[in-house]
Design a protein around this motif. Structure first.
Motif, mmCIF file in Angstrom:
data_model
loop_
_atom_site.group_PDB
_atom_site.id
_atom_site.type_symbol
_atom_site.label_atom_id
_atom_site.label_comp_id
_atom_site.label_asym_id
_atom_site.label_seq_id
_atom_site.Cartn_x
_atom_site.Cartn_y
_atom_site.Cartn_z
ATOM 1 N N LEU A 123 0.829 -1.205 0.000
ATOM 2 C CA LEU A 123 0.000 0.000 0.000
ATOM 3 C C LEU A 123 0.866 1.258 0.000
ATOM 4 O O LEU A 123 0.489 2.278 -0.611
ATOM 5 N N SER A 124 2.001 1.202 0.672
ATOM 6 C CA SER A 124 2.906 2.358 0.669
ATOM 7 C C SER A 124 3.399 2.655 -0.738
ATOM 8 O O SER A 124 3.442 3.822 -1.172
ATOM 9 N N VAL A 125 3.767 1.597 -1.462
ATOM 10 C CA VAL A 125 4.195 1.775 -2.851
ATOM 11 C C VAL A 125 3.054 2.331 -3.691
ATOM 12 O O VAL A 125 3.243 3.243 -4.523
ATOM 13 N N ALA A 126 1.853 1.817 -3.472
ATOM 14 C CA ALA A 126 0.696 2.273 -4.249
ATOM 15 C C ALA A 126 0.410 3.747 -3.995
ATOM 16 O O ALA A 126 0.160 4.525 -4.947
ATOM 17 N N PHE A 127 0.405 4.197 -2.742
ATOM 18 C CA PHE A 127 0.151 5.605 -2.439
ATOM 19 C C PHE A 127 1.246 6.502 -3.016
ATOM 20 O O PHE A 127 0.964 7.588 -3.541
ATOM 21 N N ALA A 128 2.513 6.052 -2.905
ATOM 22 C CA ALA A 128 3.608 6.890 -3.375
ATOM 23 C C ALA A 128 3.599 7.053 -4.887
ATOM 24 O O ALA A 128 3.918 8.130 -5.417
ATOM 25 N N THR A 129 3.208 5.983 -5.616
ATOM 26 C CA THR A 129 3.311 6.015 -7.077
ATOM 27 C C THR A 129 2.001 6.393 -7.757
ATOM 28 O O THR A 129 1.996 7.118 -8.767
ATOM 29 N N GLU A 130 0.867 5.939 -7.227
ATOM 30 C CA GLU A 130 -0.409 6.178 -7.886
ATOM 31 C C GLU A 130 -1.083 7.470 -7.421
ATOM 32 O O GLU A 130 -1.867 8.066 -8.169
ATOM 33 N N TRP A 131 -0.783 7.891 -6.190
ATOM 34 C CA TRP A 131 -1.419 9.110 -5.687
ATOM 35 C C TRP A 131 -0.485 10.309 -5.883
ATOM 36 O O TRP A 131 -0.846 11.292 -6.525
ATOM 37 N N HIS A 132 0.716 10.222 -5.362
ATOM 38 C CA HIS A 132 1.653 11.335 -5.492
ATOM 39 C C HIS A 132 2.385 11.320 -6.835
ATOM 40 O O HIS A 132 2.888 12.360 -7.281
ATOM 41 N N ARG A 133 2.510 10.138 -7.440
ATOM 42 C CA ARG A 133 3.145 9.979 -8.752
ATOM 43 C C ARG A 133 4.563 10.572 -8.780
ATOM 44 O O ARG A 133 4.917 11.322 -9.687
ATOM 45 N N ASP A 134 5.337 10.261 -7.755
ATOM 46 C CA ASP A 134 6.727 10.727 -7.740
ATOM 47 C C ASP A 134 7.705 9.567 -7.908
ATOM 48 O O ASP A 134 8.887 9.721 -7.626
ATOM 49 N N ALA A 135 7.200 8.388 -8.343
ATOM 50 C CA ALA A 135 8.062 7.244 -8.609
ATOM 51 C C ALA A 135 7.309 6.265 -9.483
ATOM 52 O O ALA A 135 6.083 6.328 -9.625
ATOM 53 N N ASP A 136 8.069 5.331 -10.089
ATOM 54 C CA ASP A 136 7.482 4.305 -10.937
ATOM 55 C C ASP A 136 7.042 3.127 -10.064
ATOM 56 O O ASP A 136 7.809 2.663 -9.204
ATOM 57 N N PHE A 137 5.813 2.640 -10.264
ATOM 58 C CA PHE A 137 5.257 1.578 -9.417
ATOM 59 C C PHE A 137 6.105 0.313 -9.494
ATOM 60 O O PHE A 137 6.526 -0.245 -8.466
ATOM 61 N N THR A 138 6.389 -0.159 -10.714
ATOM 62 C CA THR A 138 7.165 -1.389 -10.863
ATOM 63 C C THR A 138 8.597 -1.194 -10.381
ATOM 64 O O THR A 138 9.176 -2.070 -9.698
ATOM 65 N N GLY A 139 9.177 -0.062 -10.698
ATOM 66 C CA GLY A 139 10.554 0.188 -10.283
ATOM 67 C C GLY A 139 10.715 0.278 -8.773
ATOM 68 O O GLY A 139 11.796 -0.004 -8.246
ATOM 69 N N LEU A 140 9.655 0.656 -8.044
ATOM 70 C CA LEU A 140 9.724 0.736 -6.584
ATOM 71 C C LEU A 140 9.291 -0.572 -5.919
ATOM 72 O O LEU A 140 9.838 -0.965 -4.880
ATOM 73 N N LEU A 141 8.306 -1.250 -6.546
ATOM 74 C CA LEU A 141 7.803 -2.483 -5.951
ATOM 75 C C LEU A 141 8.818 -3.615 -6.042
ATOM 76 O O LEU A 141 8.943 -4.425 -5.113
ATOM 77 N N TYR A 142 9.550 -3.688 -7.154
ATOM 78 C CA TYR A 142 10.478 -4.808 -7.351
ATOM 79 C C TYR A 142 11.576 -4.857 -6.278
ATOM 80 O O TYR A 142 11.782 -5.903 -5.658
ATOM 81 N N PRO A 143 12.311 -3.777 -6.031
ATOM 82 C CA PRO A 143 13.332 -3.866 -4.977
ATOM 83 C C PRO A 143 12.723 -4.079 -3.588
ATOM 84 O O PRO A 143 13.328 -4.753 -2.740
ATOM 85 N N LEU A 144 11.534 -3.508 -3.348
ATOM 86 C CA LEU A 144 10.899 -3.697 -2.045
ATOM 87 C C LEU A 144 10.528 -5.168 -1.843
ATOM 88 O O LEU A 144 10.750 -5.738 -0.766
#
Length: 399
Positions: free
Chosen positions: A122-143
């Motif tokens: 959910l943290s990745v989703a809020f950061a990428t889909e709401w604030h849109r300051d990062a790529d969802f796949t690029g952030l989810l994969y390392p996490l």
């Protein structure tokens, strides 16, 4: 060692916050916007990091709760600061690893990991889909990779620890088995001793009783008849003591009973037959007693043992003994001082370990008292001081 990781994480977060304060341009777009447009941005961000570090202290006692709590703080950071929640990534990895290793049950383990994983998603989703300051796949994969590696290493550590605990428990069980086997051997040895006492000593004393009863009033001489009656009485008392010892030694093997049951305890007045026996063989025996007898069965039994041993040694080893003087002095603190004097000449008592006096000395000193025996100018003297039992002392208020 439990605080080393907390210290390292705190040091790592301090470096990140210092970098953020000195180089604000290093922050992501959402974090820069919040910090520049509000006065509460930096204090709240620092407070969240401090709370996450503090929660790590409980990672061993409450591993699942710590993992979930850091996940909640990550989600809060993602909602407010976007992808800046990655500042808590190291703390979250430590929390997931601790939950994998330290969780007490499998249910707690699964619940903690599942909840923490969902919160990170959910943290990745809020950061990428709401604030849109990062790529969802690029952030989810390392996490996700960090999550899987933490769980994997944690499971390996958990299995190794469980194996060590199993080996320790097996060693303890093996030691307990050896101890039980030793107790069994001791019980069997005591049983053999009891059987020997019953078969040999018991038989001999029974024969003495039968012979002395057959000779009762046969000689027509009062002194000899009196001596025969005393022999009969002593043999009966010896047989009774032998049976008591046999019952104390005969402990059924394989039961949770103690190896040696307590024998018969003697009372204060039980010493009179001992004194009467000495008088009937021609000795003058005097017992003086001062003070008040306490209601203390343990002290009474030890006092009887000391007096009996002193009189027995005077009869057995004394040369020319015809007088024994015994004094029992009861003190106000509940202790008793016992003195036994005889007028023998050249009294000789064996001094090697295993004699009655040596065993009695060990018993009295183990009870907390004092004991000494030795020659004096005109005979032999035995002195002993026996303190009250713990129950008696507590009842009297002396301890």
């Amino acid at each position: 060692m439990a605080y080393v990781m907390v210290f390292l994480c705190a040091l790592y977060e301090t470096v990140l916050l210092t970098r953020l304060a000195l180089v604000p341009q290093s922050a992501n777009a959402t974090l820069r916007l919040v910090l520049s447009s509000s006065g509460w941005g930096m204090p709240l961000f620092v407070s969240i990091i401090i709370a996450a570090v503090a929660v790590l202290i409980l990672r061993r006692s409450r591993p699942a709760m710590v993992s979930i709590a850091i996940g909640v703080l990550m989600l809060l950071t993602a909602i407010v600061y976007g992808s800046a929640f990655t500042y808590l990534l190291l703390l979250w990895i430590v929390g997931v690893y601790a939950c994998t290793v330290e969780a007490h049950t499998r249910t707690t383990l699964v619940a903690g990991l599942a909840t923490s994983g969902l919160l990170s998603f959910l943290s990745v989703a809020f950061a990428t889909e709401w604030h849109r300051d990062a790529d969802f796949t690029g952030l989810l994969y390392p996490l996700a990779s960090c999550f899987l590696l933490s769980v994997g290493f944690g499971l390996v550590s958990r299995l190794r620890r469980e194996r060590r605990l199993s080996e320790r428990a097996l060693a303890q069980e093996r030691q307990r088995g050896l101890h039980l086997a030793q107790e069994r051997d001791q019980a069997l040895n005591r049983f053999r001793i009891a059987a020997e006492l019953h078969d040999s000593v018991g038989h001999d004393l029974t024969a003495i009783i039968a012979l002395s009863e057959g000779l009762d009033q046969v000689t027509g001489k009062p002194q000899i008849d009196d001596a025969i009656r005393m022999i009969n009485e002593l043999a009966r008392e010896g047989l009774a003591d032998t049976r008591t010892a046999v019952k104390a030694l005969e402990v059924p093997v394989g039961q949770d009973a103690p190896l040696a049951a307590p024998g018969k305890r003697h009372h204060w007045d039980d010493v009179q037959p001992i004194l009467d026996h000495a008088r009937r063989i021609g000795m003058t025996v005097a017992l003086t007693e001062t003070g008040r007898r306490p209601d203390d069965p343990e002290q009474a039994d030890l006092s009887f043992a000391v007096t009996r041993e002193g009189v027995t040694n005077a009869i057995r080893h004394g040369r020319g003994v015809n007088r024994i003087v015994i004094s029992w002095d009861h003190a106000t603190d509940g202790a008793i001082a016992i003195t036994i004097r005889d007028n023998g000449s050249g009294t000789n008592v064996p001094s090697g370990r295993g004699t009655g006096l040596d065993r009695l000395q060990d018993t009295i000193r183990g009870y907390g008292g004092t004991f000494e025996a030795g020659p004096q100018a005109n005979g032999w003297v035995v002195r002993a001081v026996i303190p009250p039992s713990i129950e008696t002392a507590e009842r009297q208020g002396t301890i």
